[in-house]
Design an enzyme around this catalytic site. Sequence first.
Site, PDB file in Angstrom:
ATOM      1  N   GLU A  59      38.192  34.970   9.885  1.00 46.24           N
ATOM      2  CA  GLU A  59      39.013  35.291  11.059  1.00 46.24           C
ATOM      3  C   GLU A  59      40.180  34.309  11.214  1.00 46.24           C
ATOM      4  O   GLU A  59      40.600  33.977  12.319  1.00 46.24           O
ATOM      5  CB  GLU A  59      38.165  35.299  12.344  1.00 46.24           C
ATOM      6  N   GLY A  60      40.706  33.856  10.084  1.00 47.78           N
ATOM      7  CA  GLY A  60      41.763  32.848  10.080  1.00 47.78           C
ATOM      8  C   GLY A  60      41.130  31.483   9.893  1.00 47.78           C
ATOM      9  O   GLY A  60      40.403  30.996  10.766  1.00 47.78           O
TER      10      GLY A  60
END
Length: 679
Positions: A422-423
């Site tokens: 998610e990053g």
Amino acid sequence: MSVLSSMKGVSARDQQMIREAETMLGPEPDEMGFIKNLFWGRVREELVFPYPEVSPEETAKTDALVAELEAYLDTEHPRVMIDQEQVIPDYVVQRLFDMGVMGMTVPEAYGGLGLSVASYNRVLEAIGRRCGSTAVMVSAHQSIGCKALMLFGTDDQKDRFLPMVAREKLSGFCLSEPQVGSDAAGQETSCEWNEEDQVYILKGEKKWITSGAISGLLTVMANQQVTDPKTGKVKKGVSALIVTPDMEGVTFFQKNRAKAGIRGTWQARIRFENVRVPRENLLHREGQGLKVALTCLNYGRCTLSAGVTGAAKRAAEQATKWVATRYQFQRPLADFELVQKRVAEMHAFCFAMDAMLYAVCGMLDRHDRDIMVETAACKYFCSEEGWNVIDSAMQVMGGEGYVTENEFERLWRDNRIHRIVEGSNEVMQSFIFAYGGKQLAEYMLGVLNTVQWSDDETVGENTARILGGAFKPATVKAGLPLATEIFLGKKVAAPEVTRVHPSLRSFAERLASHVQTHTREFKLASKRMEEKIVTAQVVQARLADNAVLMFAWSCVLSKLDQQLARGAKGPKWDRDKLAGLHFMHLAHERIVANVRELSTNSDESMRRAAEAALAWVDTLPNEDFYIHESSPIAEGTGHPVQEAYIKQFPEEGEPYTPRPDNAASAGDGAATAAQPAGV
């Protein structure tokens, strides 16, 4: 061209990166969120005070769901088998559908429970305490897999697909590719509109798609050349398409890979070969797919945070029970001060994670317009500090924590992934700095470009521009405070934080002082480094970390204020209060250290050491090391990946599911003398 992307001295490559990021993020919202205001030296109290609450009716509904779910998870859920066999059985998924867990946020009209984001994350936290694989599967399905459909789908699309994903089948979110991780705008998968057949022709490949091979619906991001209706120019965009696995040309050529943790989740590789997608399956608008993706990630980053927060709380409680009952040198481990330090920090950060998580949930439930930095901060803080809590728990449990039979090492393995997905957290730090301070940086550049001498202009051009702009009322009004702060060292006035219980006043004042310092240090660093700030990620990280810590501090104040107003008492409140106060002390120490390191640091020796290490490794043969499959400079030259001793997954038909009567799957969630219910 924006002010930032046209900065003098910035390389063409970095200018292009800035332009692509600005295109991906879109125009700034009408108002700035909480963290952006911190960069300006302001505290928007109304965004975090009072602490958000869920209605009594929904709380009762969620309490009932959590009670039913926890009873199942503690007595029936095959968590050990899921980890060992690397699969979540179909009957487990169906049980979660039957309870309504898989459709918690889907509106009731489409067969879901219609719960708020805050209630949904309460459920995710409960799952995260017990089974990381199941938490990730539920989160990927609901927070990103079908979230785009809920947020951007037409009535027809919702009628066709939402009942299915609420009650029957999983969904997958197809963003990542072999060449695309955090660079979401760099999609190589493409779609092209075929006017004759009235379909999109989809081509490309996706990677790391959680539950992809066992999903009934896929949300696919694809590069598309889009004509701007205003200018008529053709430009690159990303479109979001609804794809179902029965469409011709959809191939799951790798259904899963064995992993260190969350082993029960399946991450597919998918190939799209001239897949014909009808227009009615376009989500939102052509070329606006990144808005769809980034909006979904706001929710995904929260539910990821909920899973790791639940796991961290469980780890802190398990470790604290351990040190209270484990004796060495005729004393419990809890008697030793270094153990006490770990215990205090674990509970302090768990309280802060909880406070930030549900404050951000409140922002999402209120539909605040500018929350992208806050959700990124939540993901970064909870995954980073959650891992630190879990690793500290492993340390104080010692060798017994590391063995499989106590179930703790599974929790440890399962939650390491959250700092990556998610990053990655390094990307999150740069994003929080860049997007959090972007509007302030543009304001500063606008003022400085008006009155600053430029070597690219003649004397006459410089003189005309400076004299023409320097004495304009707008320039004087903006420039004088900025000049006195940057050149004379005068700080802007500290903000006021007023909405707190009197007993918390000193902590609110200290927070305000840090916010005052933060805006000055951001401006000084930007002026001192000028265009070099664009790539100075270590400096960016220090300023981003301070913004995150101040946001967490604000959330802790708000949560403590709420509990004080309710007249909280008892051992749990004593733990919460002192944990919250200790967090603010710890945050103060970290903020002061980060500010000091902006001017006194080892950054230069770090760069030299890294350069030497890279040069040394460059002398070593590639074939001795694993190389990324799509490396632009070394593809195919690395050590072959090892598959002979690693579990492989079926390529055709349904995924392998052990029989319910398998010894490994029957009741390892049940409390028995031989196998107590645990993590």
